[in-house]
Design an enzyme around this catalytic site. Structure first.
Site, PDB file in Angstrom:
ATOM      1  CD  GLU A  44      72.291  -3.689  43.861  1.00 23.97           C
ATOM      2  OE1 GLU A  44      72.200  -3.569  42.629  1.00 23.97           O
ATOM      3  OE2 GLU A  44      71.793  -3.852  44.866  1.00 23.97           O
ATOM      4  CB  CYS A  72      77.254  -1.823  38.266  1.00 23.35           C
ATOM      5  SG  CYS A  72      77.673  -1.089  39.713  1.00 23.35           S
TER       6      CYS A  72
END
Length: 438
Positions: A213, A247
């Protein structure tokens, strides 16, 4: 240190033997209790996240709530995971797909979500029958220790080893050891694309499994028919929330040329009203950056944006007060392919860009290396389905009329390309934590 790490891996591997023998619904019941234990400590733990990471208190609590929610989700999942019985071509035979735990799951998490990302991984990994070895970010180790103590007590109260959820606090040397360690049956890594690439190569070298990720360079696209009452708060929240350190933060805002000036003006007014202050104060919407390095990255990016032809509409400076505070920043006038626009800076800088046609702006959304989250604002149904379709957004998370920075635990979370391709939390992400036998 590495000796501590060695001892911890051995304990976790031993604990797995106990955990793997427990029926999945019973494992689910223990995960349910972990969720309840977190509920009881939600405010104090949220407060600690706020203190150590710097995000506002309500976001700290919200992050613990995500772990609680994933525990609830995992409880149901513990009674549902399974494979099909398929028609065999041979008479009198059965063809079955059986799913088994991989064993020990290494989980390396980032500073920006010091609770939730571990929760997404550990709750699902646990009901699948895995033990977990967590390495949190070195700058949020108090949160890692606190969460682990809460979990360990629940495990021990259920007469199973606390080492099922082990913790190692350490730096890059421990991360490297985990990536290279054959005993890590899956390594889940959340962090920058740069470090993620190194981790992926080390894991691949030993034919290990990784779940990545990594970074995002997320865009919001606003068409001429968009509802601007939705657009302004959405763009503000997506760009400024967590001081731009998600993010899924919106870093690029594409505005149709016919509404560009109006939206920039309204957005600048909204930015001027952002309440900046102590993250523990309930009135604060925007706290400090996590580190001094982040402040330097912010200043460097603003300088590069100016050099590449951008105009700073608002922000761009360090705030003169104790702590790593910077002004939330809007930059206009850059081309869609300016080098700084294609660089993910983990700070609250929003690049506002003009477009004319749907086809070009969809291509611009997709031209960056990362593919995490994306969003359009429009009322055109045909356009919405084109956006969701094969020639639309190439991101793992594709939004319509909502910002880039929200996610729901029921869906698989993750992104494509340099974002790493991993999926966590909902949908069939559980399969990544298991191995299939046919």
């Amino acid at each position: 240190n590495l000796e501590d790490y060695e001892e911890t891996v051995k304990k976790a591997k031993e604990a797995w033997k106990v955990w793997a023998d427990i029926p999945a619904p019973k494992r689910g019941e223990i995960v349910r209790q972990i969720g309840d234990a977190l509920r009881q400590k939600i405010e104090v733990l949220g407060s600690l996240v706020s203190l150590e990471m710097g995000k506002i208190f309500v976001e700290g609590v919200g992050e613990v709530q995500e772990y609680v929610d994933v525990c609830d989700y995992a409880v149901g999942l513990s009674r549902m995971i399974g494979g099909p019985i398929l028609p065999s071509e041979r008479p009198g035979h059965a063809l079955i797909e059986q799913w088994n735990p991989v064993g020990l799951v290494g989980i390396i998490t980032a500073f920006n979500f010091p609770v939730a990302v571990y929760g997404w991984n550990s709750a699902i990994a646990m009901i699948c029958g895995n033990a977990c070895l967590w390495k949190g970010a070195p700058t949020t180790s108090l949160v890692s220790v606190a969460v682990t103590k809460i979990i360990a007590k629940v495990l021990e109260d259920n007469k199973v080893p606390g080492a099922i959820c082990s913790l190692v606090c350490g730096g890059a040397d421990i991360g490297t050891a985990m990536a290279r360690d054959e005993r890590m049956d899956l390594l889940s890594f959340t962090g920058s694309t740069k470090v993620g690439k190194q981790v992926a190569l080390m894991v691949q070298e030993r034919f290990g499994r990784s779940l990545l990720e990594l970074g995002g360079n997320n865009a919001i696209i606003v068409f001429e028919d968009a509802d601007l009452n939705l657009v302004i708060p959405s763009a503000l929240f997506a760009a400024v929330g967590t001081a731009g350190q998600r993010c899924t933060t919106a870093r690029r805002l594409f505005l149709h040329e016919s509404i560009h000036d109006e939206v920039v003006e309204k957005l600048a007014k909204a930015y001027a009203q952002v309440r900046i202050g102590d993250p523990w104060d309930s009135d604060t919407l925007y706290g400090p950056l996590h580190t001094k390095e982040a402040v330097k990255m912010f200043l460097d990016a603003v300088e590069q944006a100016k050099q590449q032809g951008g105009s700073v509409v608002c922000g761009g400076k360090v705030i003169n007060r104790p702590g790593n505070y910077v002004e939330p920043t809007i930059v206009t006038g850059l081309p869609h392919n300016a080098p700084i626009v294609h660089t993910e800076t983990f700070a609250p800088i929003l690049y506002v860009l003009k477009f004319k046609e749907e086809e070009e702006v969809f291509a611009w959304n997709n031209e960056v290396k990362q593919g995490l989250s994306s969003s359009i604002f429009t009322k055109d149904l045909g356009r919405i389905f084109r956006w969701l379709g094969p020639k639309g957004s190439d991101c793992g998370i594709v939004n319509v009329n909502i910002p880039t920075s929200g996610a729901e635990i029921g869906g698989a979370f993750g992104g494509e390309k340099h974002t790493g391709g991993g999926r966590e939390s909902g949908s069939d992400s559980w399969k990544l934590y298991m191995r299939r036998s046919t």
